[in-house]
Motif scaffolding. Structure first.
Motif, mmCIF file in Angstrom:
data_model
loop_
_atom_site.group_PDB
_atom_site.id
_atom_site.type_symbol
_atom_site.label_atom_id
_atom_site.label_comp_id
_atom_site.label_asym_id
_atom_site.label_seq_id
_atom_site.Cartn_x
_atom_site.Cartn_y
_atom_site.Cartn_z
ATOM 1 N N GLN A 19 0.807 -1.220 0.000
ATOM 2 C CA GLN A 19 0.000 0.000 0.000
ATOM 3 C C GLN A 19 0.842 1.273 0.000
ATOM 4 O O GLN A 19 0.364 2.322 -0.423
ATOM 5 C CB GLN A 19 -0.936 0.019 1.204
ATOM 6 C CG GLN A 19 -2.036 -0.999 1.123
ATOM 7 C CD GLN A 19 -2.881 -1.016 2.381
ATOM 8 O OE1 GLN A 19 -2.663 -0.253 3.315
ATOM 9 N NE2 GLN A 19 -3.857 -1.902 2.408
ATOM 10 N N VAL A 20 2.085 1.184 0.459
ATOM 11 C CA VAL A 20 2.881 2.416 0.599
ATOM 12 C C VAL A 20 4.062 2.522 -0.353
ATOM 13 O O VAL A 20 4.722 3.555 -0.369
ATOM 14 C CB VAL A 20 3.373 2.599 2.058
ATOM 15 C CG1 VAL A 20 2.187 2.746 3.003
ATOM 16 C CG2 VAL A 20 4.291 1.475 2.489
ATOM 17 N N VAL A 21 4.336 1.477 -1.134
ATOM 18 C CA VAL A 21 5.449 1.563 -2.080
ATOM 19 C C VAL A 21 4.917 1.840 -3.475
ATOM 20 O O VAL A 21 3.743 1.604 -3.773
ATOM 21 C CB VAL A 21 6.326 0.287 -2.083
ATOM 22 C CG1 VAL A 21 6.950 0.066 -0.724
ATOM 23 C CG2 VAL A 21 5.547 -0.923 -2.538
ATOM 24 N N ARG A 22 5.811 2.333 -4.323
ATOM 25 C CA ARG A 22 5.428 2.623 -5.699
ATOM 26 C C ARG A 22 5.069 1.340 -6.445
ATOM 27 O O ARG A 22 5.621 0.278 -6.146
ATOM 28 C CB ARG A 22 6.571 3.345 -6.411
ATOM 29 C CG ARG A 22 6.774 4.754 -5.859
ATOM 30 C CD ARG A 22 7.781 5.488 -6.673
ATOM 31 N NE ARG A 22 9.112 5.155 -6.137
ATOM 32 C CZ ARG A 22 10.239 5.640 -6.590
ATOM 33 N NH1 ARG A 22 10.255 6.460 -7.617
ATOM 34 N NH2 ARG A 22 11.383 5.316 -6.039
ATOM 35 N N PRO A 23 4.180 1.457 -7.421
ATOM 36 C CA PRO A 23 3.739 0.271 -8.172
ATOM 37 C C PRO A 23 4.875 -0.520 -8.822
ATOM 38 O O PRO A 23 4.761 -1.742 -8.961
ATOM 39 C CB PRO A 23 2.799 0.845 -9.237
ATOM 40 C CG PRO A 23 2.279 2.106 -8.631
ATOM 41 C CD PRO A 23 3.425 2.647 -7.808
#
Length: 70
Positions: A19-23
């Motif tokens: 949820q908090v890292v880049r795709p």
């Protein structure tokens, strides 16, 4: 937190990271999902708390990210 609690929460910890890292880092998360959490800790292992367990999963994420050159 005992090892069995870590195993039960492993997927939740990965979901939190996702949820908090880049795709572009999601493939790293998918690779970690392929790992059986029973293989990460011994049955007699324990963590001081959930924050330590989360930190361990973050460390696994960072190591995997570095090894993939991501």
């Amino acid at each position: 937190m005992e090892a069995i609690e870590f195993v039960a929460n492993y997927e939740n910890y990965l979901a939190e990271i996702e949820q908090v890292v880049r795709p572009e880092y999601h493939p790293v998360i998918e690779k970690l999902r392929e790992i059986d959490p029973h293989d990460l800790v011994r049955p007699d292992s324990w963590f001081q708390g959930s924050a330590n367990a989360r930190g361990y999963v973050w460390l696994l994420f960072l190591k995997e990210k570095r090894s993939n050159g991501a």
